[in-house]
Structures are given as structure tokens and as C-alpha cells.
Design an enzyme around this catalytic site. Structure first.
Site, PDB file in Angstrom:
ATOM      1  N   ASP A 153       0.819  -1.199   0.000  1.00  0.00           N
ATOM      2  CA  ASP A 153       0.000   0.000   0.000  1.00  0.00           C
ATOM      3  C   ASP A 153       0.860   1.258   0.000  1.00  0.00           C
ATOM      4  O   ASP A 153       1.917   1.301   0.633  1.00  0.00           O
ATOM      5  CB  ASP A 153      -0.902   0.026   1.236  1.00  0.00           C
ATOM      6  N   ARG A 154       0.367   2.284  -0.685  1.00  0.00           N
ATOM      7  CA  ARG A 154       1.057   3.575  -0.656  1.00  0.00           C
ATOM      8  C   ARG A 154       0.769   4.300   0.654  1.00  0.00           C
ATOM      9  O   ARG A 154       1.694   4.781   1.315  1.00  0.00           O
ATOM     10  CB  ARG A 154       0.613   4.452  -1.835  1.00  0.00           C
TER      11      ARG A 154
END
EC number: 5.4.99.27
Length: 352
Positions: A81-82
Site C-alpha cells: 500500500d502507498r
């Protein structure tokens, strides 16, 4: 498209309240689990990297640039995930070269925590699991009810849906995939092609799983099911005897659903009939995936939650720690507990 349309029904009952996830990066922490002993020598430099609010592909580009090598010389096991604080491995192919100075890649969003040499590069999908530490803030839910639900999830697992993030905002990736499938064409850009093919397969899988959650069969083997162990990509057909295998009860063995590709859906009986029905509702997507050269694969319908623990650092904060197999989504665990509301900043520290 709504979350219910993209995923399916909850298995454990209605949400017990509301909370915020990812108010800050520290609220969603991921540690890649890689069971590979590194030799300390070889032409590949493995990097243990911490990223904050930075996606994996951008981190890879920055590391390759700092090392003075082309992007194809850097590898990673999986995308993270960013909007999170994540730690994962990368490897750089540096034949005949000394260890580079990677400080130019580092800032408040990226730190290289460890460097180790090895004879082989890091392969995609090589990690065995991901460890998660999640902090749900602004919690409005009854603690005893949450405790009971978490005990239930520990015993039965959760439906192994692909999370909503796989499909983009409001299911945009599915809409785009349908557009390409209608024309039976593929995007030229490799990353776009991969993203849309993945979204299409994930959507079809979720449709099958949603039907089995709705009828209660998602965690029970049926004759004709294809069964797989938690960490295995191989599967075998279930007859009467296999449907009562004790390993099903201890969350070691599971029924599977389809990751669509070339060829007919394997299996038999009621499970195959359901998968055929879902395919018949989406013929263009199925044909598109087959023509793209995707192989038919399987994914377990039930997600066991490893090493699940929880506590309440503050009355309105629930902190969860658990381990999931690679490729599985922490958000589908949270979904069985509470509804998530838009993030707002919190000042409470994450307690470990």
C-alpha cells in the site's frame, strides 16, 4: 460500483460500529515476511527498505536511479500500500559492481534499513506472508462486542475477498476492464494491462465468493470443490471423504474459487455449476482473460488470520496485529468488524 457490488456480503453479521483507518501512515503498518536465508555474497544486493506514503514501484525507481542501474535491474516480491508505513525487500542486480551509495534515494519517505548480498534475485511472489499492525481511530463501537467478534474471526477466518483497493475508486478498474473486454483488445502499457487483467480476475472471484458467503458454504467443502492448503498453489478435488477432512476444521485446508483464465472451470458438482453461472453472466470478461493468455488458477475462499492479537490503547482506538498469507487483504478483516469513515488526523501514538 459500491463496495457490496465489488466484494460481497459480510460473513460475521452487521458492522459493530465505525472507525477511521489510515489517519496517518503509522496507522497501517506492513512487514513483509520472507523465509529465504541470505548468503552474504553474490551479484545481487538485497535491501530491506522502509517506505512511508510511497508506493512500491516509485520506491523501486528511486533505488535503481540512486544505484545507477536500469529499472529492470531491481526486483521486489510484491506491491504494498502507498498510504501506509511498510517494510519490504528489494534486490539490485550488480554483477561485478561494488555496493552503491543509496543515500540519494533516501528522505522522509524512504529509508534503507539493511543491505545483504545474495546469489539470486528476489522473485515476484517470493514472500510467504505479510505482518500487519493496524490502528483504528475514532472508534465508536462496544468493546465486548468487538472482542467477541474478534474471537469469532480467530476461529473461523474471514472471506478471502480481494479488497476494494484492487478495483480503484468506485470500481473504475472494473469499468475500464469491461471497456477493453468489449473490444477484446489489450492496453499497450504493461502496467495498465496488468492492473486491468488483475481487476477483472479479482472481480469474478469475488462474485463466486459472494454467492458462497450468501448461502453459507464459503467455509465448508462440497463434493466437486477444489481444495487447497493455506500456503499452496496446488489443489485437489473433493469427494465425500475429503469433505470431512479434519484439516478443514483447523483452517489448514480450504475450498477454492476461480482466478479465471484459459480453459473451462475445473472441478464439478454444485461448485462448478456456480462458477459456470458466474462466467455466463460475464462472458466478455472471461473470454478477454483467456485471450490474454492467463492460466486458470485457484485462490482459497477462506482467509485464516494468523497470530491475531488486539488491545485498546485508548477507549476510541483499537489496535490489531496479525499475519496474512501473501496476496491477501487486511482491509477484509477490518470489514468484518466496523464500517470505515473518512480519515481525520489523530494525535494518539501507535503503541506496540
Amino acid at each position: 460500483m459500491t463496495e457490496l457490488e465489488l466484494l460481497g456480503p459480510r460473513a460475521s453479521g452487521d458492522a459493530l460500529g465505525t472507525a477511521v483507518l489510515k489517519a496517518v501512515a503509522e496507522d497501517f503498518q506492513v512487514d513483509e515476511v520472507l523465509d529465504i536465508p541470505l548468503s552474504g555474497q553474490g551479484e545481487h544486493l538485497w535491501l530491506w527498505v522502509e517506505k512511508r506514503d510511497l508506493n512500491t514501484e516509485e520506491a523501486a525507481r528511486r533505488l535503481a536511479r540512486a544505484a545507477g542501474v536500469p529499472a529492470r535491474s531491481i526486483s521486489y516480491a510484491g506491491l504494498k500500500d502507498r498510504q501506509a508505513l511498510t517494510r519490504q525487500w528489494f534486490s539490485l542486480h550488480l554483477p561485478g559492481k561494488a555496493d552503491p551509495d543509496l543515500s540519494r534515494a533516501e528522505d522522509e519517505t524512504l529509508r534503507v534499513l539493511k543491505q545483504v548480498r545474495h546469489q539470486r534475485k528476489l522473485q515476484r511472489g517470493a514472500h510467504s506472508a505479510n505482518g500487519f499492525t493496524l490502528r483504528l481511530t475514532g472508534l465508536q463501537a462496544d468493546h465486548p462486542a468487538l472482542d467477541a467478534r474478534l474471537e469469532q474471526l480467530k476461529q473461523q477466518g474471514v472471506p478471502n475477498y480481494f479488497g476494494a483497493q484492487r478495483f480503484g475508486h468506485a470500481g473504475g478498474n472494473v469499468h475500464d476492464a469491461l471497456d477493453w473486454a468489449t473490444r477484446q483488445a489489450l492496453p499497450e502499457q504493461r502496467n495498465v494491462r496488468s492492473r486491468l487483467l488483475s481487476a477483472a480476475r479479482s472481480y469474478l472471484f469475488n462474485q463466486v465468493l459472494a454467492a458462497r458467503v450468501a448461502d453459507g458454504s464459503w467455509q465448508h467443502a462440497q463434493v466437486g470443490d477444489l481444495l487447497a492448503f493455506t500456503d499452496s498453489r496446488s489443489f485437489f478435488a473433493a469427494g465425500e471423504a475429503e469433505c470431512s477432512d479434519p484439516r478443514l476444521a483447523i483452517l489448514d485446508l480450504h475450498p477454492t474459487g476461480p482466478l479465471w483464465g484459459e480453459g473451462p472451470a475445473p472441478g464439478g458438482g454444485t461448485p462448478q455449476a456456480l462458477e459456470t453461472e458466474v462466467g455466463a453472466r460475464h462472458p466478455q470478461l472471461c473470454q478477454w482473460l483467456a485471450r490474454a493468455g492467463m492460466d486458470h488458477e485457484r485462490r482459497i475462499l477462506r482467509l485464516p488470520i494468523g497470530r491475531l492479537t488486539w488491545h485498546y490503547p485508548e477507549p476510541d482506538i483499537l489496535q490489531l496485529e496479525f499475519v496474512l498469507p501473501a496476496g491477501c487483504f487486511a482491509t477484509v478483516v477490518v470489514r468484518e468488524l466496523v464500517d470505515l469513515v473518512p480519515a481525520g488526523q489523530t494525535d494518539s501514538p501507535c503503541v506496540f
